[in-house]
Design a protein around this motif. Structure first.
Motif, PDB file in Angstrom:
ATOM      1  N   ASP A  76      43.702  36.766  59.729  1.00 24.05           N
ATOM      2  CA  ASP A  76      44.823  37.287  58.735  1.00 24.05           C
ATOM      3  C   ASP A  76      45.789  37.832  59.531  1.00 24.05           C
ATOM      4  O   ASP A  76      46.820  38.112  58.615  1.00 24.05           O
ATOM      5  CB  ASP A  76      44.195  38.066  57.716  1.00 24.05           C
ATOM      6  CG  ASP A  76      43.847  39.371  58.287  1.00 24.05           C
ATOM      7  OD1 ASP A  76      44.294  39.849  59.012  1.00 24.05           O
ATOM      8  OD2 ASP A  76      42.736  39.993  57.501  1.00 24.05           O
ATOM      9  N   GLY A  77      45.989  37.954  60.782  1.00 22.79           N
ATOM     10  CA  GLY A  77      47.250  38.150  61.464  1.00 22.79           C
ATOM     11  C   GLY A  77      47.367  39.759  61.634  1.00 22.79           C
ATOM     12  O   GLY A  77      48.555  40.085  62.370  1.00 22.79           O
ATOM     13  N   ARG A  78      46.611  40.551  61.289  1.00 20.48           N
ATOM     14  CA  ARG A  78      46.602  41.992  61.553  1.00 20.48           C
ATOM     15  C   ARG A  78      46.424  42.318  63.132  1.00 20.48           C
ATOM     16  O   ARG A  78      46.833  43.378  63.621  1.00 20.48           O
ATOM     17  CB  ARG A  78      45.596  42.788  60.648  1.00 20.48           C
ATOM     18  CG  ARG A  78      45.944  42.841  59.226  1.00 20.48           C
ATOM     19  CD  ARG A  78      45.073  43.759  58.429  1.00 20.48           C
ATOM     20  NE  ARG A  78      43.883  42.815  58.261  1.00 20.48           N
ATOM     21  CZ  ARG A  78      42.796  43.589  57.627  1.00 20.48           C
ATOM     22  NH1 ARG A  78      42.833  44.797  57.534  1.00 20.48           N
ATOM     23  NH2 ARG A  78      41.780  42.647  57.451  1.00 20.48           N
ATOM     24  N   LEU A  79      45.786  41.316  63.808  1.00 18.37           N
ATOM     25  CA  LEU A  79      45.453  41.491  65.194  1.00 18.37           C
ATOM     26  C   LEU A  79      45.908  40.433  66.098  1.00 18.37           C
ATOM     27  O   LEU A  79      45.799  39.229  65.453  1.00 18.37           O
ATOM     28  CB  LEU A  79      43.928  42.114  65.392  1.00 18.37           C
ATOM     29  CG  LEU A  79      43.524  43.174  65.333  1.00 18.37           C
ATOM     30  CD1 LEU A  79      41.995  43.352  65.640  1.00 18.37           C
ATOM     31  CD2 LEU A  79      44.049  44.307  66.213  1.00 18.37           C
ATOM     32  N   PRO A  80      46.513  40.439  67.178  1.00 21.74           N
ATOM     33  CA  PRO A  80      46.801  39.310  67.888  1.00 21.74           C
ATOM     34  C   PRO A  80      45.803  38.391  68.506  1.00 21.74           C
ATOM     35  O   PRO A  80      44.493  39.117  68.602  1.00 21.74           O
ATOM     36  CB  PRO A  80      47.652  39.727  69.070  1.00 21.74           C
ATOM     37  CG  PRO A  80      47.284  41.415  69.220  1.00 21.74           C
ATOM     38  CD  PRO A  80      46.764  41.654  67.826  1.00 21.74           C
ATOM     39  N   GLU A  81      45.673  37.440  68.814  1.00 24.44           N
ATOM     40  CA  GLU A  81      44.660  36.486  69.441  1.00 24.44           C
ATOM     41  C   GLU A  81      44.436  36.911  70.838  1.00 24.44           C
ATOM     42  O   GLU A  81      43.217  36.920  71.086  1.00 24.44           O
ATOM     43  CB  GLU A  81      44.972  34.972  69.470  1.00 24.44           C
ATOM     44  CG  GLU A  81      45.275  34.447  67.932  1.00 24.44           C
ATOM     45  CD  GLU A  81      45.472  33.099  67.861  1.00 24.44           C
ATOM     46  OE1 GLU A  81      45.270  32.310  66.939  1.00 24.44           O
ATOM     47  OE2 GLU A  81      46.415  32.550  68.764  1.00 24.44           O
ATOM     48  N   LEU A  82      45.230  37.652  71.552  1.00 26.92           N
ATOM     49  CA  LEU A  82      44.951  37.948  72.849  1.00 26.92           C
ATOM     50  C   LEU A  82      45.398  39.585  72.945  1.00 26.92           C
ATOM     51  O   LEU A  82      46.569  40.029  72.682  1.00 26.92           O
ATOM     52  CB  LEU A  82      46.157  37.226  73.764  1.00 26.92           C
ATOM     53  CG  LEU A  82      45.516  37.402  75.347  1.00 26.92           C
ATOM     54  CD1 LEU A  82      46.242  36.418  76.224  1.00 26.92           C
ATOM     55  CD2 LEU A  82      46.490  38.784  75.897  1.00 26.92           C
ATOM     56  N   ILE A  83      44.438  40.362  73.469  1.00 26.14           N
ATOM     57  CA  ILE A  83      44.743  41.577  73.484  1.00 26.14           C
ATOM     58  C   ILE A  83      44.208  42.116  74.820  1.00 26.14           C
ATOM     59  O   ILE A  83      42.964  41.824  75.255  1.00 26.14           O
ATOM     60  CB  ILE A  83      43.743  42.577  72.478  1.00 26.14           C
ATOM     61  CG1 ILE A  83      43.980  42.247  71.029  1.00 26.14           C
ATOM     62  CG2 ILE A  83      43.940  44.137  72.762  1.00 26.14           C
ATOM     63  CD1 ILE A  83      43.297  42.644  69.855  1.00 26.14           C
ATOM     64  N   GLN A  84      45.243  42.515  75.793  1.00 27.27           N
ATOM     65  CA  GLN A  84      44.981  42.893  77.031  1.00 27.27           C
ATOM     66  C   GLN A  84      43.882  44.076  77.111  1.00 27.27           C
ATOM     67  O   GLN A  84      43.137  44.360  78.092  1.00 27.27           O
ATOM     68  CB  GLN A  84      46.042  42.941  77.934  1.00 27.27           C
ATOM     69  CG  GLN A  84      47.086  41.735  78.346  1.00 27.27           C
ATOM     70  CD  GLN A  84      48.046  41.941  78.875  1.00 27.27           C
ATOM     71  OE1 GLN A  84      48.731  43.099  78.907  1.00 27.27           O
ATOM     72  NE2 GLN A  84      48.506  40.807  79.539  1.00 27.27           N
ATOM     73  N   ASP A  85      44.266  45.149  76.462  1.00 27.08           N
ATOM     74  CA  ASP A  85      43.392  46.256  76.158  1.00 27.08           C
ATOM     75  C   ASP A  85      43.397  46.993  74.653  1.00 27.08           C
ATOM     76  O   ASP A  85      44.531  47.338  74.124  1.00 27.08           O
ATOM     77  CB  ASP A  85      44.084  47.299  77.186  1.00 27.08           C
ATOM     78  CG  ASP A  85      43.028  48.571  77.316  1.00 27.08           C
ATOM     79  OD1 ASP A  85      42.423  48.759  76.469  1.00 27.08           O
ATOM     80  OD2 ASP A  85      43.422  49.298  78.361  1.00 27.08           O
ATOM     81  N   ALA A  86      42.492  46.657  74.191  1.00 33.54           N
ATOM     82  CA  ALA A  86      42.213  46.937  72.723  1.00 33.54           C
ATOM     83  C   ALA A  86      42.204  48.775  72.624  1.00 33.54           C
ATOM     84  O   ALA A  86      42.803  48.956  71.549  1.00 33.54           O
ATOM     85  CB  ALA A  86      40.803  46.745  72.134  1.00 33.54           C
ATOM     86  N   THR A  87      42.025  49.492  73.484  1.00 30.97           N
ATOM     87  CA  THR A  87      42.217  50.782  73.279  1.00 30.97           C
ATOM     88  C   THR A  87      43.554  51.373  73.120  1.00 30.97           C
ATOM     89  O   THR A  87      43.891  52.396  72.975  1.00 30.97           O
ATOM     90  CB  THR A  87      41.458  51.598  74.492  1.00 30.97           C
ATOM     91  OG1 THR A  87      42.364  51.228  75.615  1.00 30.97           O
ATOM     92  CG2 THR A  87      39.962  51.140  74.525  1.00 30.97           C
ATOM     93  N   LYS A  88      44.671  50.248  73.537  1.00 30.49           N
ATOM     94  CA  LYS A  88      45.988  50.576  73.255  1.00 30.49           C
ATOM     95  C   LYS A  88      46.520  49.909  72.245  1.00 30.49           C
ATOM     96  O   LYS A  88      47.859  49.790  72.023  1.00 30.49           O
ATOM     97  CB  LYS A  88      46.903  50.425  74.610  1.00 30.49           C
ATOM     98  CG  LYS A  88      46.123  50.993  75.943  1.00 30.49           C
ATOM     99  CD  LYS A  88      46.922  50.465  76.971  1.00 30.49           C
ATOM    100  CE  LYS A  88      46.421  51.178  78.480  1.00 30.49           C
ATOM    101  NZ  LYS A  88      47.193  50.838  79.710  1.00 30.49           N
ATOM    102  N   ASN A  89      45.726  49.559  71.229  1.00 29.06           N
ATOM    103  CA  ASN A  89      46.187  48.657  70.252  1.00 29.06           C
ATOM    104  C   ASN A  89      45.908  49.480  68.880  1.00 29.06           C
ATOM    105  O   ASN A  89      44.786  49.810  68.525  1.00 29.06           O
ATOM    106  CB  ASN A  89      45.723  47.265  70.076  1.00 29.06           C
ATOM    107  CG  ASN A  89      46.345  46.542  68.952  1.00 29.06           C
ATOM    108  OD1 ASN A  89      45.751  46.811  67.455  1.00 29.06           O
ATOM    109  ND2 ASN A  89      47.016  45.509  68.965  1.00 29.06           N
ATOM    110  N   ALA A  90      46.987  49.941  68.179  1.00 28.69           N
ATOM    111  CA  ALA A  90      46.544  51.087  67.133  1.00 28.69           C
ATOM    112  C   ALA A  90      45.734  50.307  65.926  1.00 28.69           C
ATOM    113  O   ALA A  90      44.628  51.037  65.353  1.00 28.69           O
ATOM    114  CB  ALA A  90      47.971  51.288  66.406  1.00 28.69           C
ATOM    115  N   GLU A  91      45.979  49.117  65.519  1.00 31.27           N
ATOM    116  CA  GLU A  91      45.148  48.474  64.729  1.00 31.27           C
ATOM    117  C   GLU A  91      43.689  48.225  65.051  1.00 31.27           C
ATOM    118  O   GLU A  91      42.395  48.618  64.305  1.00 31.27           O
ATOM    119  CB  GLU A  91      45.587  47.044  64.355  1.00 31.27           C
ATOM    120  CG  GLU A  91      44.771  46.224  63.145  1.00 31.27           C
ATOM    121  CD  GLU A  91      44.680  46.899  61.904  1.00 31.27           C
ATOM    122  OE1 GLU A  91      43.824  46.646  61.101  1.00 31.27           O
ATOM    123  OE2 GLU A  91      45.799  47.482  61.607  1.00 31.27           O
TER     124      GLU A  91
END
Length: 411
Positions: A76-91
């Motif tokens: 649904d677009g709230r997270l990007p398909e590629l995340i290099q480090d999830a601990t640095k993504n607020a969502e």
């Protein structure tokens, strides 16, 4: 690495493809876990998994709420398909799994079918972040997600077709939507019918030949039940066949080996019954076929190999099963009066039959010239449209049909 199928119906080739794909992508991207999830009734179900030996955070067929997953947020677009480090993504930090698993690097792309429906997602992740991940890696994920989608859609279509086929057969069996017709087998010399081959007919839609119905039954595990019902239906009419004629029944090796044939034939006069082996492929264990039929043949049951001359398998059946009757295929009989190769092969089979004590029957006879040639070759048992078409026994008016064309059997 571990990998399992989530369904007993899952084709083995799909399992192998998925195993290879997940392992290859996980290793290519340097991830610890790769999985395919399915979205179903508000849950994310882990259908296929590949992981390193020392890290197993999820299990095949395990599930969790879809709303609490990375997968849903990516779709649904709230997270990007590629995340290099999830601990640095607020969502991502709002999800318990981010710190609980933990999740560092994460790639997830939707798996869509041709209809546009989202089946689920293809995901890879590791506990540590990876700053080297880029668009090329995401492109590879999307490429493989498309491949996975095609494989799973084909599998789902096949399973749906299997369910439809099973239900169609189940309905046909339960409602007894089939009949038996009988085609006479003539003795040329006397002009009388000495036997009748039972041929199954299915008036239900779709209208297809019995070989297709049996093939469908084999594909869904109902071959034994269907063939048993067809044999039983034909056997109920044995008493309507004159005492000096026999009933010929088509049967596959699988049904013989199941023991169904022996059960159905109990109480019937075996000397008046012929079993025609209809398998067009090589039989795996001829000794088992022999063993299953030995007692019945000792009591008078005769065995025929059908479609002789149509391929290598039929010749192997003749050599291994030592049948009482060899039935020459219609492809050998058609134009036998003008085709020297067919005539020569038929003559060879006649010679073989005489040497082994077997009887030859020519099926598919459609012309007087063919019939005349067969007689010249020493074949005096025939069947075909020229002599009599398959029909219900009551259409024979309670008597043996006369030879359809007396001119064709004259000298």
């Amino acid at each position: 690495m571990f990998f399992e199928s989530y369904s007993q119906e899952q084709p083995q080739h799909v399992e192998a493809l998925m195993a290879e794909t997940l392992a290859s992508v996980r290793k290519l991207l340097g991830m610890e876990v790769a999985f395919v999830s399915e979205f179903s009734e508000g849950r994310r179900i882990f259908r296929f998994i590949d992981a390193t030996q020392d890290f197993h955070p999820i299990e095949v067929n395990g599930s969790d709420p879809l709303g609490d997953s990375y997968c849903q947020r990516v779709v649904d677009g709230r997270l990007p398909e590629l995340i290099q480090d999830a601990t640095k993504n607020a969502e991502a930090l709002t999800l318990p799994a981010t710190l609980g698993v933990p999740i560092g690097a994460h790639l997830s792309v939707p798996i869509r079918f041709s209809s546009g429906r989202v089946f689920g997602t293809f995901c890879c992740f590791s506990r540590q972040g990876d700053a080297t991940l880029g668009e090329r890696d995401l492109g590879a994920m999307k490429l493989f997600a498309n491949f996975i989608g095609n494989v799973l859609e084909e599998r789902d279509n096949a399973l749906q077709e299997k369910r439809i086929t099973t239900q169609r057969l189940r309905d046909t069996l339960d409602a007894h939507r089939f009949t038996s017709e009988f085609q006479p087998i003539f003795d040329i010399d006397s002009g009388k019918a000495v036997g009748f081959e039972a041929l199954s007919r299915f008036p239900s839609e779709p209208r297809r030949g019995p070989d297709v119905w049996v093939a469908d039954a084999t594909s869904v595990g109902l071959e034994e039940e269907l063939e048993g019902a067809l044999l039983e239906n034909a056997l109920t009419q044995l008493h309507d066949i004159p005492d000096d004629a026999y009933l010929s029944l088509n049967v596959t090796p699988a049904t013989i080996l199941s023991g169904k044939v022996g059960t159905l034939l109990q109480g019937h006069p075996l000397e008046r019954i012929v079993l025609e082996i209809t398998e067009h492929q090589s039989i795996g264990d001829y000794e088992k076929i022999d063993a299953a039929l030995a007692s019945l043949r000792e009591q008078g049951l005769r065995l025929a190999v059908d479609d002789a001359g149509a391929g290598y398998a039929s010749f192997r059946h003749i050599l291994k099963l030592k049948p009482d009757i060899i039935k020459l295929d219609i492809s050998l009989i058609k134009n036998i009066d003008t085709d020297i190769a067919c005539k020569t092969l038929a003559a060879a089979l006649v010679g073989f039959a005489k040497a082994t004590g077997s009887q030859v029957i020519a099926e598919g006879v459609e012309s007087g010239a063919e019939l005349k040639t067969l007689r010249e070759l020493g074949i005096n048992r025939v069947q075909g449209f020229l002599l009599g078409r398959p029909k219900a026994l009551d259409e024979y008016c309670g008597r043996l049909p006369a030879m359809a064309t007396t001119d064709a059997v004259g000298d």
